[in-house]
Design an enzyme around this catalytic site. Structure first.
Site, PDB file in Angstrom:
ATOM      1  N   TYR A 143      57.526 -42.816  21.797  1.00  0.00           N
ATOM      2  CA  TYR A 143      56.763 -42.651  23.042  1.00  0.00           C
ATOM      3  C   TYR A 143      57.551 -42.169  24.158  1.00  0.00           C
ATOM      4  O   TYR A 143      57.180 -41.719  25.361  1.00  0.00           O
ATOM      5  CB  TYR A 143      55.908 -43.801  23.313  1.00  0.00           C
ATOM      6  CG  TYR A 143      54.707 -44.000  22.422  1.00  0.00           C
ATOM      7  CD1 TYR A 143      54.226 -43.175  21.524  1.00  0.00           C
ATOM      8  CD2 TYR A 143      54.007 -45.089  22.445  1.00  0.00           C
ATOM      9  CE1 TYR A 143      53.127 -43.327  20.816  1.00  0.00           C
ATOM     10  CE2 TYR A 143      53.230 -45.491  21.471  1.00  0.00           C
ATOM     11  CZ  TYR A 143      52.533 -44.432  20.570  1.00  0.00           C
ATOM     12  OH  TYR A 143      51.451 -44.612  20.030  1.00  0.00           O
ATOM     13  N   LYS A 194      58.778 -46.450   8.032  1.00  0.00           N
ATOM     14  CA  LYS A 194      58.378 -45.407   7.138  1.00  0.00           C
ATOM     15  C   LYS A 194      59.990 -44.949   6.643  1.00  0.00           C
ATOM     16  O   LYS A 194      60.376 -43.923   6.865  1.00  0.00           O
ATOM     17  CB  LYS A 194      57.692 -44.249   7.586  1.00  0.00           C
ATOM     18  CG  LYS A 194      56.298 -44.620   7.668  1.00  0.00           C
ATOM     19  CD  LYS A 194      55.546 -44.497   6.625  1.00  0.00           C
ATOM     20  CE  LYS A 194      55.138 -42.940   6.138  1.00  0.00           C
ATOM     21  NZ  LYS A 194      54.465 -43.158   4.953  1.00  0.00           N
TER      22      LYS A 194
END
Ligand code: NAD
Length: 371
Positions: A143, A194
């Site tokens: 972000y 991930k």
């Protein structure tokens, strides 16, 4: 009576002041009966600050927030302010507080009180007495990462870009909060990324593992890929204790976990900053819900998310675990006794106002304290 710290109350807009009134009722009880006083200041934020000062939070309020041990925040926003320029919108006040206080760790517990288990979209046995904590990194990651933007390519196509980026320090400071939280809970951390497809995830996993080995051998650590974690949260949520994850995955996982509880009026949160030399962190505590303009002024808002946010403040800013436990117990007892605000109403239960719920919590505190 000794005051144990400075607290700034920012009630805000809509139902914010209504639920804050009930927290003050609960705080007065703790002051009288548990000798737990705070030096309190109050100020305006959001639309209320805009109405008076034409900004959603003033520099003077920011100074007070910077000097407080903890900020208790209600909610901001409302249709009256929808047409204001972006920088003046009530929500900018909240974002400035988070940013200027350096609140990088967002704690979102997902707790299901037994009597409310039927409000969840999952089966009762999967969520009854659920108590997990999602810890989201709040000031880094995709972000905020550079480069970002939308560009036009030579062939006329457009391309959107965001960059996932984390440094060692950003990872270890959030992981540290996770391990410390786990020590106060059931001693288990699940770190989520991930690492199978992202380098930033590989670094995340390596740094969390390194910190664990060096300083937190007493806490158990597992790693999980974010997609699997989504699935596990819905399949068997009680397997978790503390989930620590980045900004993007935390955004998604905390909303999924919130839905497990089934009720916006029951969800507290905390945002913590870096520890100072005395181990104290800047901190802000607030319900997850907004200002609920559709019900504001009717005296029917559920004050329990706000009251639980105060409970988190007792636990995480002031190390008053026994008092926080007492408050949790009073909330559980009140719900078990059949009292419900409109948002959590079930058949056969007694529907009560915001104020009556606050008073019931104080009565339940008194009973629990005397036992
Ligand atoms: P909201 O959370 O205010 O309300 C969503 C729904 O949940 C509404 O129907 C509301 O009545 C209900 N609800 C929320 N809290 C409740 C409570 N304590 N008791 C009973 N019912 C409750 O979200 P929204 O309607 O999307 O937004 C309203 C305003 O709040 C907007 O201006 C938005 O920007 C702002 N907002 C502020 C915050 C914040 O201050 N942290 C968070 C979210 C939204």
């Amino acid at each position: 009576m000794a005051e144990i710290g400075k607290v700034l109350l920012l009630a805000g807009d809509g139902i914010g002041p209504e639920v804050m009134t009930e927290v003050r009722r609960v705080m007065s009880w703790f002051e009288k009966r548990r000798n737990l006083g705070f030096a309190l200041e109050e100020d305006l934020v959001g639309g209320a600050a805009y109405d008076r000062h034409e900004v959603p939070v003033t520099d003077a309020t920011m100074d007070k927030a910077g000097q407080a041990d903890a900020v208790l925040f209600g909610a901001v926003g409302g249709p009256k302010y929808d047409d204001l320029p972006f920088q003046l919108k009530p929500e900018r006040g909240l974002l400035r507080l988070r940013k200027d206080l350096g609140l990088f760790a967002n704690l979102r517990p997902a707790i299901v009180f037994g009597p409310l288990a039927d409000a969840s979209s999952l089966k009762r046995e999967l969520v009854e007495d659920l108590d997990i904590m999602i810890l989201r990194e709040l000031t880094g990651g995709i972000y905020f990462g550079q480069p970002r933007g939308i560009e036009t390519l030579p062939d006329g196509q457009r391309r959107g870009i965001n960059t996932q980026v984390y440094t060692t320090e950003e990872i270890t400071r959030i992981a540290r909060v996770g391990f410390e939280l786990a020590r106060k809970r059931r001693g288990r951390v699940t770190s989520v990324e991930k690492a199978n497809v992202m380098e930033a995830g590989i670094l995340w996993r390596e740094e969390v593992t390194k910190l664990h080995g060096a300083e937190y051998g007493d806490v158990s650590l597992d790693h999980m890929y974010a997609d699997n974690c989504c699935m596990q949260l819905i399949r068997q949520p009680k397997q978790f204790d503390v989930i620590v994850t980045d900004n993007l995955f935390g955004d998604i996982l905390s909303d999924a976990a919130a839905q497990l509880t089934g009720s916006l009026g029951m969800l507290p949160s905390a945002s913590l900053g870096a520890a100072d030399a005395n181990g104290r962190r800047k901190a802000m505590y607030e319900p997850v819900h907004g200002s609920a303009p559709d019900i504001a002024g009717q005296g029917i808002a559920n004050p329990l998310a706000m009251i639980q946010s105060f409970g988190m403040m007792l636990r995480y800013s002031f190390d008053r675990d026994a008092d926080a436990d007492l408050l949790d117990r009073a909330i559980g007892d009140t719900l078990a006794g059949g009292l419900r605000t409109a948002d959590i109403m079930q058949s056969g239960m007694e529907r009560v106002s915001t104020q009556a719920m606050g008073e019931a919590i104080v009565n339940a505190l008194e009973r629990a304290h005397n036992q």
